[in-house]
Design a protein around this motif. Structure first.
Motif, PDB file in Angstrom:
ATOM      1  N   LEU A  52       0.886  -1.256  -0.229  1.00 51.81           N
ATOM      2  CA  LEU A  52       0.075   0.065   0.125  1.00 51.81           C
ATOM      3  C   LEU A  52       0.830   1.397   0.069  1.00 51.81           C
ATOM      4  O   LEU A  52       0.615   2.164  -0.777  1.00 51.81           O
ATOM      5  N   THR A  53       1.938   1.212   0.981  1.00 53.73           N
ATOM      6  CA  THR A  53       2.877   2.465   0.862  1.00 53.73           C
ATOM      7  C   THR A  53       3.539   2.610  -0.535  1.00 53.73           C
ATOM      8  O   THR A  53       3.625   3.779  -0.888  1.00 53.73           O
ATOM      9  N   LYS A  54       4.013   1.605  -1.214  1.00 50.37           N
ATOM     10  CA  LYS A  54       4.596   1.725  -2.480  1.00 50.37           C
ATOM     11  C   LYS A  54       3.387   2.179  -3.366  1.00 50.37           C
ATOM     12  O   LYS A  54       3.908   3.128  -4.298  1.00 50.37           O
ATOM     13  N   GLU A  55       2.301   1.928  -3.452  1.00 51.64           N
ATOM     14  CA  GLU A  55       1.360   2.322  -4.342  1.00 51.64           C
ATOM     15  C   GLU A  55       0.713   3.710  -4.143  1.00 51.64           C
ATOM     16  O   GLU A  55       0.609   4.471  -4.992  1.00 51.64           O
ATOM     17  N   ILE A  56       0.750   4.227  -2.714  1.00 53.22           N
ATOM     18  CA  ILE A  56       0.549   5.612  -2.676  1.00 53.22           C
ATOM     19  C   ILE A  56       1.605   6.512  -2.890  1.00 53.22           C
ATOM     20  O   ILE A  56       1.322   7.462  -3.430  1.00 53.22           O
ATOM     21  N   ARG A  57       2.809   5.997  -2.787  1.00 57.62           N
ATOM     22  CA  ARG A  57       4.043   6.780  -3.366  1.00 57.62           C
ATOM     23  C   ARG A  57       4.127   6.870  -4.939  1.00 57.62           C
ATOM     24  O   ARG A  57       4.212   8.008  -5.101  1.00 57.62           O
ATOM     25  N   ARG A  58       3.672   5.995  -5.503  1.00 57.00           N
ATOM     26  CA  ARG A  58       3.397   5.961  -7.085  1.00 57.00           C
ATOM     27  C   ARG A  58       2.456   6.831  -7.430  1.00 57.00           C
ATOM     28  O   ARG A  58       2.601   7.854  -8.281  1.00 57.00           O
ATOM     29  N   ALA A  59       1.204   6.849  -6.696  1.00 56.57           N
ATOM     30  CA  ALA A  59       0.138   7.884  -7.025  1.00 56.57           C
ATOM     31  C   ALA A  59       0.538   9.254  -6.822  1.00 56.57           C
ATOM     32  O   ALA A  59       0.017   9.905  -7.434  1.00 56.57           O
ATOM     33  N   ALA A  60       1.124   9.396  -5.506  1.00 51.57           N
ATOM     34  CA  ALA A  60       1.459  10.841  -5.285  1.00 51.57           C
ATOM     35  C   ALA A  60       2.451  11.462  -6.461  1.00 51.57           C
ATOM     36  O   ALA A  60       2.381  12.569  -6.618  1.00 51.57           O
ATOM     37  N   SER A  61       3.245  10.490  -6.920  1.00 53.82           N
ATOM     38  CA  SER A  61       4.396  10.676  -7.912  1.00 53.82           C
ATOM     39  C   SER A  61       3.526  11.187  -9.119  1.00 53.82           C
ATOM     40  O   SER A  61       4.121  12.139  -9.861  1.00 53.82           O
ATOM     41  N   GLN A  62       2.692  10.538  -9.405  1.00 50.53           N
ATOM     42  CA  GLN A  62       1.898  10.551 -10.810  1.00 50.53           C
ATOM     43  C   GLN A  62       0.894  11.619 -10.780  1.00 50.53           C
ATOM     44  O   GLN A  62       0.724  12.497 -11.685  1.00 50.53           O
ATOM     45  N   PHE A  63       0.037  11.908  -9.668  1.00 51.26           N
ATOM     46  CA  PHE A  63      -1.085  12.842  -9.295  1.00 51.26           C
ATOM     47  C   PHE A  63      -0.771  13.978  -8.707  1.00 51.26           C
ATOM     48  O   PHE A  63      -1.215  14.988  -8.777  1.00 51.26           O
ATOM     49  N   GLY A  64       0.186  13.970  -7.950  1.00 47.47           N
ATOM     50  CA  GLY A  64       0.695  15.117  -6.879  1.00 47.47           C
ATOM     51  C   GLY A  64       0.455  14.856  -5.452  1.00 47.47           C
ATOM     52  O   GLY A  64      -0.746  13.958  -5.167  1.00 47.47           O
TER      53      GLY A  64
END
Length: 189
Positions: free
Chosen positions: A17-29
């Motif tokens: 979940l942490t990895k996916e949250i980091r990825r989403a934050a990188s992609q969407f802000g």
């Protein structure tokens, strides 16, 4: 798109979940990612992982709703329950705080009013139509809801109901959301 992750304790769900949250934050802000968990402890664990997400976008569902509604006065605090009980002795409740993380009070209650209050909350969380409630729960609800209106307070379930019914979508720039322990949520949540 909805994705679900299942697994027993210790299999790395929170790490994933942490990895996916980091990825989403990188992609969407960092302001476009919403993270909610069932308990304050789980939310604190996610906050402790130093996620690149606005901290106000991480918390329990109740805390998100509380902030969205402008931090209203809460009825089911020890002080609120004491005031309610003093004004409504027929429906006096235990003066312990209702934990915002607990959808059901811990352990059996010895007080009839506490049992009716718990059933009232569960009916609302399960979105049971009011015409299917027991008469004693409907009667309690009438008094409790009038008292909340008179005192300008909301209970924890009001937070969820108000945001659910009155908001067409999550406000702000949210583009992606993550719900930790979603299997523990109720129909209202």
């Amino acid at each position: 798109m909805e994705r679900r992750v299942f697994g027993p304790p210790g299999t790395g769900k929170t790490t994933f979940l942490t990895k996916e949250i980091r990825r989403a934050a990188s992609q969407f802000g960092p302001d476009a990612v919403f993270v909610s968990s069932f308990t304050r402890a789980a939310a604190a664990e996610l906050v402790g992982r130093d996620l690149p997400v606005d901290q106000s976008n991480i918390g329990t569902l109740h805390s998100h709703c509380y902030r969205l509604l402008g931090n209203p006065r809460i009825a089911d605090t020890p002080e609120g329950l004491e005031a309610w009980s003093a004004e409504n002795p027929k429906y006096a409740l235990s003066h312990k705080a209702i934990d915002e993380d607990a959808y059901v009070d811990e352990g059996p209650s010895k007080e009839d009013s506490d049992k009716v209050f718990t059933e009232y909350r569960l009916n609302r969380l399960r979105m049971v139509p009011r015409d299917e409630w027991k008469p004693e729960v409907v009667e309690f609800a009438k008094h409790w809801e009038e008292w909340k209106t008179a005192t300008g307070t909301m209970d924890f379930t009001d937070l969820l109901e108000t945001v659910y019914h009155d908001w067409g979508r999550f406000p702000g720039n949210i583009k992606v959301g993550f719900i930790d322990e979603a299997q523990d949520l109720c129909p209202l949540a």
